[in-house]
Design a protein around this motif. Structure first.
Motif, PDB file in Angstrom:
ATOM      1  N   MET A  18       0.836  -1.180   0.000  1.00 12.31           N
ATOM      2  CA  MET A  18       0.000   0.000   0.000  1.00 12.31           C
ATOM      3  C   MET A  18       0.883   1.247   0.000  1.00 12.31           C
ATOM      4  O   MET A  18       1.879   1.328   0.707  1.00 12.31           O
ATOM      5  CB  MET A  18      -0.877  -0.025   1.258  1.00 12.31           C
ATOM      6  CG  MET A  18      -1.942   1.004   1.257  1.00 12.31           C
ATOM      7  SD  MET A  18      -3.085   0.636   2.613  1.00 12.31           S
ATOM      8  CE  MET A  18      -3.524   2.264   3.053  1.00 12.31           C
ATOM      9  N   ALA A  19       0.515   2.198  -0.818  1.00 13.07           N
ATOM     10  CA  ALA A  19       1.302   3.433  -0.947  1.00 13.07           C
ATOM     11  C   ALA A  19       1.156   4.308   0.288  1.00 13.07           C
ATOM     12  O   ALA A  19       0.126   4.298   0.951  1.00 13.07           O
ATOM     13  CB  ALA A  19       0.842   4.202  -2.175  1.00 13.07           C
ATOM     14  N   ARG A  20       2.236   5.041   0.558  1.00 12.81           N
ATOM     15  CA  ARG A  20       2.188   5.983   1.688  1.00 12.81           C
ATOM     16  C   ARG A  20       1.259   7.135   1.380  1.00 12.81           C
ATOM     17  O   ARG A  20       1.111   7.565   0.241  1.00 12.81           O
ATOM     18  CB  ARG A  20       3.585   6.550   1.938  1.00 12.81           C
ATOM     19  CG  ARG A  20       4.399   5.717   2.864  1.00 12.81           C
ATOM     20  CD  ARG A  20       5.751   6.287   3.140  1.00 12.81           C
ATOM     21  NE  ARG A  20       5.811   7.743   3.194  1.00 12.81           N
ATOM     22  CZ  ARG A  20       6.924   8.423   3.193  1.00 12.81           C
ATOM     23  NH1 ARG A  20       8.072   7.798   3.108  1.00 12.81           N
ATOM     24  NH2 ARG A  20       6.927   9.725   3.270  1.00 12.81           N
ATOM     25  N   GLN A  21       0.652   7.649   2.423  1.00 14.19           N
ATOM     26  CA  GLN A  21      -0.226   8.797   2.277  1.00 14.19           C
ATOM     27  C   GLN A  21       0.617  10.061   2.084  1.00 14.19           C
ATOM     28  O   GLN A  21       1.685  10.205   2.676  1.00 14.19           O
ATOM     29  CB  GLN A  21      -1.099   8.926   3.519  1.00 14.19           C
ATOM     30  CG  GLN A  21      -2.277   9.827   3.344  1.00 14.19           C
ATOM     31  CD  GLN A  21      -3.183   9.786   4.558  1.00 14.19           C
ATOM     32  OE1 GLN A  21      -2.718   9.557   5.667  1.00 14.19           O
ATOM     33  NE2 GLN A  21      -4.459   9.996   4.339  1.00 14.19           N
ATOM     34  N   ARG A  22       0.134  10.957   1.240  1.00 14.28           N
ATOM     35  CA  ARG A  22       0.850  12.207   0.997  1.00 14.28           C
ATOM     36  C   ARG A  22       0.887  13.068   2.244  1.00 14.28           C
ATOM     37  O   ARG A  22      -0.065  13.112   3.014  1.00 14.28           O
ATOM     38  CB  ARG A  22       0.143  13.024  -0.071  1.00 14.28           C
ATOM     39  CG  ARG A  22       0.526  12.653  -1.450  1.00 14.28           C
ATOM     40  CD  ARG A  22      -0.082  13.637  -2.405  1.00 14.28           C
ATOM     41  NE  ARG A  22       0.539  13.426  -3.688  1.00 14.28           N
ATOM     42  CZ  ARG A  22       0.591  14.320  -4.638  1.00 14.28           C
ATOM     43  NH1 ARG A  22       0.022  15.478  -4.468  1.00 14.28           N
ATOM     44  NH2 ARG A  22       1.177  14.061  -5.761  1.00 14.28           N
ATOM     45  N   SER A  23       1.971  13.785   2.369  1.00 16.48           N
ATOM     46  CA  SER A  23       2.108  14.713   3.485  1.00 16.48           C
ATOM     47  C   SER A  23       1.160  15.893   3.286  1.00 16.48           C
ATOM     48  O   SER A  23       1.116  16.482   2.204  1.00 16.48           O
ATOM     49  CB  SER A  23       3.544  15.223   3.557  1.00 16.48           C
ATOM     50  OG  SER A  23       3.643  16.309   4.418  1.00 16.48           O
ATOM     51  N   PRO A  24       0.393  16.250   4.317  1.00 13.48           N
ATOM     52  CA  PRO A  24      -0.465  17.435   4.188  1.00 13.48           C
ATOM     53  C   PRO A  24       0.360  18.705   3.957  1.00 13.48           C
ATOM     54  O   PRO A  24      -0.128  19.673   3.374  1.00 13.48           O
ATOM     55  CB  PRO A  24      -1.219  17.509   5.505  1.00 13.48           C
ATOM     56  CG  PRO A  24      -0.715  16.415   6.368  1.00 13.48           C
ATOM     57  CD  PRO A  24       0.249  15.588   5.593  1.00 13.48           C
ATOM     58  N   ASP A  25       1.614  18.669   4.373  1.00  7.32           N
ATOM     59  CA  ASP A  25       2.491  19.821   4.150  1.00  7.32           C
ATOM     60  C   ASP A  25       2.774  20.026   2.669  1.00  7.32           C
ATOM     61  O   ASP A  25       3.051  21.138   2.227  1.00  7.32           O
ATOM     62  CB  ASP A  25       3.811  19.646   4.908  1.00  7.32           C
ATOM     63  CG  ASP A  25       3.631  19.771   6.411  1.00  7.32           C
ATOM     64  OD1 ASP A  25       2.808  20.615   6.834  1.00  7.32           O
ATOM     65  OD2 ASP A  25       4.294  19.035   7.149  1.00  7.32           O
ATOM     66  N   ARG A  26       2.692  18.951   1.908  1.00  8.33           N
ATOM     67  CA  ARG A  26       2.906  19.055   0.461  1.00  8.33           C
ATOM     68  C   ARG A  26       1.830  19.945  -0.159  1.00  8.33           C
ATOM     69  O   ARG A  26       2.122  20.796  -1.000  1.00  8.33           O
ATOM     70  CB  ARG A  26       2.866  17.653  -0.144  1.00  8.33           C
ATOM     71  CG  ARG A  26       3.238  17.587  -1.602  1.00  8.33           C
ATOM     72  CD  ARG A  26       3.311  16.140  -2.041  1.00  8.33           C
ATOM     73  NE  ARG A  26       3.754  16.011  -3.412  1.00  8.33           N
ATOM     74  CZ  ARG A  26       4.391  14.967  -3.894  1.00  8.33           C
ATOM     75  NH1 ARG A  26       4.667  13.935  -3.119  1.00  8.33           N
ATOM     76  NH2 ARG A  26       4.747  14.914  -5.151  1.00  8.33           N
ATOM     77  N   GLU A  27       0.603  19.753   0.266  1.00  9.22           N
ATOM     78  CA  GLU A  27      -0.500  20.580  -0.229  1.00  9.22           C
ATOM     79  C   GLU A  27      -0.387  22.019   0.282  1.00  9.22           C
ATOM     80  O   GLU A  27      -0.693  22.965  -0.443  1.00  9.22           O
ATOM     81  CB  GLU A  27      -1.850  19.978   0.152  1.00  9.22           C
ATOM     82  CG  GLU A  27      -2.214  18.755  -0.654  1.00  9.22           C
ATOM     83  CD  GLU A  27      -2.244  18.998  -2.169  1.00  9.22           C
ATOM     84  OE1 GLU A  27      -2.811  20.024  -2.602  1.00  9.22           O
ATOM     85  OE2 GLU A  27      -1.683  18.170  -2.902  1.00  9.22           O
ATOM     86  N   LYS A  28       0.057  22.167   1.534  1.00 10.26           N
ATOM     87  CA  LYS A  28       0.247  23.514   2.088  1.00 10.26           C
ATOM     88  C   LYS A  28       1.296  24.275   1.290  1.00 10.26           C
ATOM     89  O   LYS A  28       1.121  25.454   0.976  1.00 10.26           O
ATOM     90  CB  LYS A  28       0.687  23.444   3.557  1.00 10.26           C
ATOM     91  CG  LYS A  28      -0.410  23.082   4.524  1.00 10.26           C
ATOM     92  CD  LYS A  28       0.147  23.067   5.937  1.00 10.26           C
ATOM     93  CE  LYS A  28      -0.817  22.437   6.917  1.00 10.26           C
ATOM     94  NZ  LYS A  28      -0.223  22.294   8.255  1.00 10.26           N
ATOM     95  N   ALA A  29       2.387  23.581   0.965  1.00  7.06           N
ATOM     96  CA  ALA A  29       3.462  24.215   0.200  1.00  7.06           C
ATOM     97  C   ALA A  29       2.959  24.644  -1.171  1.00  7.06           C
ATOM     98  O   ALA A  29       3.229  25.767  -1.620  1.00  7.06           O
ATOM     99  CB  ALA A  29       4.633  23.246   0.058  1.00  7.06           C
ATOM    100  N   LYS A  30       2.213  23.778  -1.810  1.00  5.76           N
ATOM    101  CA  LYS A  30       1.663  24.102  -3.131  1.00  5.76           C
ATOM    102  C   LYS A  30       0.714  25.299  -3.039  1.00  5.76           C
ATOM    103  O   LYS A  30       0.770  26.213  -3.860  1.00  5.76           O
ATOM    104  CB  LYS A  30       0.929  22.891  -3.697  1.00  5.76           C
ATOM    105  CG  LYS A  30       0.306  23.122  -5.039  1.00  5.76           C
ATOM    106  CD  LYS A  30      -0.391  21.867  -5.516  1.00  5.76           C
ATOM    107  CE  LYS A  30      -1.094  22.083  -6.832  1.00  5.76           C
ATOM    108  NZ  LYS A  30      -1.798  20.884  -7.268  1.00  5.76           N
ATOM    109  N   GLU A  31      -0.137  25.288  -2.040  1.00 11.39           N
ATOM    110  CA  GLU A  31      -1.093  26.379  -1.846  1.00 11.39           C
ATOM    111  C   GLU A  31      -0.365  27.706  -1.636  1.00 11.39           C
ATOM    112  O   GLU A  31      -0.751  28.731  -2.200  1.00 11.39           O
ATOM    113  CB  GLU A  31      -1.988  26.053  -0.647  1.00 11.39           C
ATOM    114  CG  GLU A  31      -3.136  27.006  -0.453  1.00 11.39           C
ATOM    115  CD  GLU A  31      -4.022  26.572   0.707  1.00 11.39           C
ATOM    116  OE1 GLU A  31      -4.360  27.449   1.521  1.00 11.39           O
ATOM    117  OE2 GLU A  31      -4.342  25.377   0.795  1.00 11.39           O
ATOM    118  N   MET A  32       0.694  27.677  -0.828  1.00 12.42           N
ATOM    119  CA  MET A  32       1.461  28.895  -0.577  1.00 12.42           C
ATOM    120  C   MET A  32       2.058  29.427  -1.878  1.00 12.42           C
ATOM    121  O   MET A  32       2.035  30.631  -2.150  1.00 12.42           O
ATOM    122  CB  MET A  32       2.572  28.622   0.450  1.00 12.42           C
ATOM    123  CG  MET A  32       2.051  28.350   1.845  1.00 12.42           C
ATOM    124  SD  MET A  32       3.315  27.689   2.961  1.00 12.42           S
ATOM    125  CE  MET A  32       4.307  29.138   3.240  1.00 12.42           C
TER     126      MET A  32
END
Length: 79
Positions: A1-15
Motif C-alpha cells: 500500500m502506498a504511503r499517504q501524501r504529506s499534508p504539508d505538500r498541499e500547504k506548500a503548493k497552496e502557498m
C-alpha cells in the motif's frame, strides 16, 4: 500500500500558487520546516507552474488539435 501524501505538500503548493509563484521555495521550506530541495522536488513532480500558467490537460490539447484537423478537412472538401 502506498504511503499517504504529506499534508504539508498541499500547504506548500497552496502557498506557492497563492503567491502567483512569487514566493521563494526556500521561504516556503523555512515556514514548513523542510529542506528547500524537498519543496523543489514537490514543485517539479506536481507541476505547480502548469497550474499557474493555466495549462490544459494533455487530453484537451489532443481534442483541440483533432477538432482543428477535422475543420480543415471539411474546408478542403467544400472547395
Amino acid at each position: 500500500m502506498a504511503r499517504q501524501r504529506s499534508p504539508d505538500r498541499e500547504k506548500a503548493k497552496e502557498m506557492y500558487i497563492n503567491s502567483n509563484g512569487q514566493m521563494k521555495l526556500k521561504d516556503i521550506a523555512a515556514q514548513l520546516g523542510f529542506k528547500d530541495s524537498q519543496i523543489r522536488k514537490w514543485k517539479s513532480q506536481d507541476k505547480w507552474d502548469d497550474e499557474l500558467k493555466g495549462a490544459l490537460p494533455k487530453i484537451m490539447v489532443t481534442l483541440l488539435l483533432l477538432k482543428k484537423m477535422i475543420e480543415q478537412k471539411k474546408n478542403l472538401l467544400m472547395k
